[in-house]
Design a protein around this motif. Structure first.
Motif, PDB file in Angstrom:
ATOM      1  N   PHE A 323       0.928  -1.203  -0.085  1.00  0.00           N
ATOM      2  CA  PHE A 323       0.023  -0.160   0.169  1.00  0.00           C
ATOM      3  C   PHE A 323       0.897   1.422  -0.136  1.00  0.00           C
ATOM      4  CE2 PHE A 323      -2.196   3.465   2.723  1.00  0.00           C
ATOM      5  CZ  PHE A 323      -3.080   3.546   1.720  1.00  0.00           C
ATOM      6  N   ARG A 324       1.948   1.306   0.954  1.00  0.00           N
ATOM      7  CA  ARG A 324       2.783   2.362   1.007  1.00  0.00           C
ATOM      8  C   ARG A 324       3.415   2.671  -0.319  1.00  0.00           C
ATOM      9  NH1 ARG A 324       3.733   0.420   6.341  1.00  0.00           N
ATOM     10  NH2 ARG A 324       5.988  -0.353   5.505  1.00  0.00           N
ATOM     11  N   SER A 325       3.899   1.659  -1.094  1.00  0.00           N
ATOM     12  CA  SER A 325       4.657   1.752  -2.114  1.00  0.00           C
ATOM     13  C   SER A 325       3.882   2.168  -3.406  1.00  0.00           C
ATOM     14  CB  SER A 325       5.401   0.353  -2.643  1.00  0.00           C
ATOM     15  OG  SER A 325       6.016   0.250  -3.712  1.00  0.00           O
ATOM     16  N   VAL A 326       2.712   1.633  -3.696  1.00  0.00           N
ATOM     17  CA  VAL A 326       1.672   2.361  -4.666  1.00  0.00           C
ATOM     18  C   VAL A 326       1.289   3.659  -4.416  1.00  0.00           C
ATOM     19  CG1 VAL A 326      -0.614   1.683  -5.824  1.00  0.00           C
ATOM     20  CG2 VAL A 326       0.901  -0.055  -5.208  1.00  0.00           C
ATOM     21  N   PHE A 327       1.017   3.972  -3.130  1.00  0.00           N
ATOM     22  CA  PHE A 327       0.613   5.227  -2.857  1.00  0.00           C
ATOM     23  C   PHE A 327       1.548   6.332  -3.122  1.00  0.00           C
ATOM     24  CE2 PHE A 327      -0.498   8.900  -0.221  1.00  0.00           C
ATOM     25  CZ  PHE A 327      -2.113   8.834   0.049  1.00  0.00           C
ATOM     26  N   LYS A 328       2.925   5.949  -2.588  1.00  0.00           N
ATOM     27  CA  LYS A 328       3.923   7.070  -3.022  1.00  0.00           C
ATOM     28  C   LYS A 328       4.265   7.042  -4.496  1.00  0.00           C
ATOM     29  CE  LYS A 328       8.391   8.749  -1.310  1.00  0.00           C
ATOM     30  NZ  LYS A 328       9.361   8.655  -0.405  1.00  0.00           N
ATOM     31  N   LYS A 329       4.170   5.867  -5.114  1.00  0.00           N
ATOM     32  CA  LYS A 329       4.403   5.944  -6.488  1.00  0.00           C
ATOM     33  C   LYS A 329       3.354   6.811  -7.321  1.00  0.00           C
ATOM     34  CE  LYS A 329       4.238   2.735 -10.656  1.00  0.00           C
ATOM     35  NZ  LYS A 329       3.841   1.596 -10.940  1.00  0.00           N
ATOM     36  N   ILE A 330       2.108   6.864  -6.745  1.00  0.00           N
ATOM     37  CA  ILE A 330       0.956   7.604  -7.488  1.00  0.00           C
ATOM     38  C   ILE A 330       0.947   8.999  -7.314  1.00  0.00           C
ATOM     39  CG2 ILE A 330      -1.452   7.800  -7.630  1.00  0.00           C
ATOM     40  CD1 ILE A 330      -1.641   4.622  -8.014  1.00  0.00           C
ATOM     41  N   THR A 331       1.241   9.295  -5.864  1.00  0.00           N
ATOM     42  CA  THR A 331       1.057  10.538  -5.099  1.00  0.00           C
ATOM     43  C   THR A 331       2.520  11.482  -5.048  1.00  0.00           C
ATOM     44  OG1 THR A 331       1.192   9.987  -2.825  1.00  0.00           O
ATOM     45  CG2 THR A 331      -0.951   9.895  -4.016  1.00  0.00           C
ATOM     46  N   GLY A 332       3.474  10.734  -5.099  1.00  0.00           N
ATOM     47  CA  GLY A 332       4.879  11.251  -4.699  1.00  0.00           C
ATOM     48  C   GLY A 332       5.034  11.493  -3.081  1.00  0.00           C
ATOM     49  N   LEU A 333       4.078  11.094  -2.366  1.00  0.00           N
ATOM     50  CA  LEU A 333       4.235  11.305  -1.065  1.00  0.00           C
ATOM     51  C   LEU A 333       3.950   9.988  -0.232  1.00  0.00           C
ATOM     52  CD1 LEU A 333       2.281  14.614  -0.667  1.00  0.00           C
ATOM     53  CD2 LEU A 333       4.740  14.379  -0.365  1.00  0.00           C
ATOM     54  N   SER A 334       4.382   9.578   1.023  1.00  0.00           N
ATOM     55  CA  SER A 334       4.001   8.734   1.724  1.00  0.00           C
ATOM     56  C   SER A 334       2.484   8.798   2.206  1.00  0.00           C
ATOM     57  CB  SER A 334       4.919   8.429   2.813  1.00  0.00           C
ATOM     58  OG  SER A 334       4.759   9.605   3.923  1.00  0.00           O
ATOM     59  N   PRO A 335       1.756   7.671   2.641  1.00  0.00           N
ATOM     60  CA  PRO A 335       0.384   8.128   3.069  1.00  0.00           C
ATOM     61  C   PRO A 335       0.482   9.091   4.253  1.00  0.00           C
ATOM     62  CG  PRO A 335       0.757   5.877   2.673  1.00  0.00           C
ATOM     63  CD  PRO A 335       2.247   6.320   2.520  1.00  0.00           C
ATOM     64  N   ILE A 336       1.415   8.831   5.617  1.00  0.00           N
ATOM     65  CA  ILE A 336       1.560   9.806   6.609  1.00  0.00           C
ATOM     66  C   ILE A 336       1.631  11.239   6.055  1.00  0.00           C
ATOM     67  CG2 ILE A 336       2.921  10.390   8.408  1.00  0.00           C
ATOM     68  CD1 ILE A 336       3.111   7.224   9.068  1.00  0.00           C
ATOM     69  N   ASP A 337       2.678  11.374   5.135  1.00  0.00           N
ATOM     70  CA  ASP A 337       2.982  12.581   4.737  1.00  0.00           C
ATOM     71  C   ASP A 337       1.938  13.459   3.814  1.00  0.00           C
ATOM     72  OD1 ASP A 337       5.677  12.812   5.384  1.00  0.00           O
ATOM     73  OD2 ASP A 337       6.394  12.122   3.601  1.00  0.00           O
ATOM     74  N   TYR A 338       1.156  12.564   3.238  1.00  0.00           N
ATOM     75  CA  TYR A 338      -0.218  13.157   2.348  1.00  0.00           C
ATOM     76  C   TYR A 338      -1.302  13.662   3.513  1.00  0.00           C
ATOM     77  CZ  TYR A 338      -3.684  13.620  -0.798  1.00  0.00           C
ATOM     78  OH  TYR A 338      -4.739  14.191  -1.803  1.00  0.00           O
ATOM     79  N   ARG A 339      -1.378  12.593   4.511  1.00  0.00           N
ATOM     80  CA  ARG A 339      -2.554  12.850   5.600  1.00  0.00           C
ATOM     81  C   ARG A 339      -1.897  14.218   6.332  1.00  0.00           C
ATOM     82  NH1 ARG A 339      -2.941  11.446  10.994  1.00  0.00           N
ATOM     83  NH2 ARG A 339      -5.293  11.360  11.811  1.00  0.00           N
ATOM     84  N   THR A 340      -0.582  14.381   6.698  1.00  0.00           N
ATOM     85  CA  THR A 340      -0.375  15.579   7.284  1.00  0.00           C
ATOM     86  C   THR A 340      -0.502  16.765   6.424  1.00  0.00           C
ATOM     87  OG1 THR A 340       1.256  14.328   8.395  1.00  0.00           O
ATOM     88  CG2 THR A 340       1.768  16.677   8.464  1.00  0.00           C
ATOM     89  N   ARG A 341      -0.305  16.687   5.005  1.00  0.00           N
ATOM     90  CA  ARG A 341      -0.346  17.910   4.300  1.00  0.00           C
ATOM     91  C   ARG A 341      -1.816  18.450   4.140  1.00  0.00           C
ATOM     92  NH1 ARG A 341       2.773  18.435  -1.494  1.00  0.00           N
ATOM     93  NH2 ARG A 341       4.700  18.451  -0.153  1.00  0.00           N
TER      94      ARG A 341
END
Length: 349
Positions: A323-341
């Protein structure tokens, strides 16, 4: 001491000689019909500002900036605003750098309304000018044919229409700045500032680009627009079984869906199904499933207080690493970084 003075004198003379050899760069900012006004203003601000920064550093201005249009008065937003070009296209001389601003409206119609620019851009490029498009200005640049067989960036939202109009151009999803053989393009909306900084750095130096980034409060060296992309599956096609497969994927985000399951559901052989899916949507079935699930995960992170594992299960993943790998590949951010932003409550914590 004499040697020191000699070295200082030699350095000063060398610098003066180099500055004398550097000629002013003729920069044309085009004023097309249906242009996005702020992109014209921002481009002019960047290059005239770079001149100010150079002078503050004790150096000579580098950019001779002119706005070039098809008429003496170009109106925008139903006449609310107007721009008076410095030069008409017919009277303009040789340029070193051409900036094509973002355009709007019905893009095919807008390109047609500005077709008089096309042979001029082609001629200037053939004579050594570099050409840069900002955001959706890529449609006008691509219309010249100069991008055929090359990569290009543009706004993610207009990607399906761009690919349909210009199949010979490779549209690069997510990238902020694309550069090939003196042709430049940028990602969507205000990410064109990254391209403007890139051009200033190339012609005036890293120190001037850093100064511009600080004065204008811009993030320098930003590479991706992926965090801003909202995936909305391409459905402007006539392949009804594929359209139904897309809808099934979107309506069953929590489920683990395989390509075999989809192909058999619509009575199409797997390999043929994959080819048809890719042709219709510009994504493989696996890519489409991933993008739909990650888009759903993004919405959870933006609007709920759920943690990463809870969101992961909500969108049908059981493997945290995957999940983390696919999320970062698509968004450029880790799930935690995306949530924080993007989640106000998470940013406060």
């Amino acid at each position: 001491m004499d040697i020191l003075f000699y070295l200082i004198h030699l350095f000063t003379e060398t610098r003066n000689l180099l500055e004398a050899l550097i000629q002013m760069k003729n920069v044309a900012i085009l004023i097309p019909n249906e242009a996005v006004l702020c992109s014209i203003v921002d481009a002019r601000t960047m290059f005239t500002g770079a001149n100010d920064f150079l002078e503050a550093m004790g150096r000579k201005p580098l950019f001779d900036v002119k706005m070039v249009g098809l008429s003496k008065d170009v109106k925008f937003h139903n006449g609310t605003f107007s721009v008076h070009p410095d030069e008409l296209l017919a009277n303009s001389g040789k340029m070193d750098l051409i900036i094509i601003p973002a355009i709007g409206g019905d893009l095919a119609a807008t390109v047609s309304a500005n077709k008089a620019f096309i042979p001029w851009i082609e001629e200037q490029y053939a004579n050594g000018a570099e050409v840069a498009s900002l955001c959706v200005g890529a449609f006008l640049l691509a219309s010249t044919g100069l991008l055929n067989g090359k990569e290009c960036s543009s706004h993610w939202k207009t990607a399906p229409e761009f690919r349909e109009m210009f199949p010979e151009v490779t549209l690069v999803d997510g990238r902020i700045v694309t550069e090939q053989q003196g042709l430049y393009s940028s990602g969507g909306a205000t990410s064109y500032w990254s391209l403007l900084l890139h051009l200033v750095e190339k012609h005036a130096g890293r120190d001037v680009a850093i100064m511009a980034s600080k004065i204008y409060a811009l993030e320098i060296d930003r590479k991706s627009q992926s965090p801003f992309v909202m995936f909305n599956g391409q459905k402007k096609h006539e392949d009804n079984p594929i359209k139904k497969a897309q809808e099934y994927i979107e309506n069953n985000v929590t489920e683990k869906i395989s390509v075999e399951e989809l192909s058999s559901m619509y009575a199409i052989g797997r390999r043929h199904f994959e080819r048809r899916f890719k042709k219709a949507t510009n994504n493989t079935p696996v890519e489409y499933i991933q993008r739909v699930k990650i888009e759903a995960a993004k919405k959870h992170f933006e609007t709920t207080g759920k943690n990463v594992n809870e969101v992961m299960y909500d969108v049908g993943y059981s493997d945290a690493k995957a999940f983390r790998s696919v999320f970062k590949k698509i968004t450029g951010l880790s799930p935690i970084d995306y949530r924080t932003r993007y989640n106000k409550e998470a940013a406060v914590v």
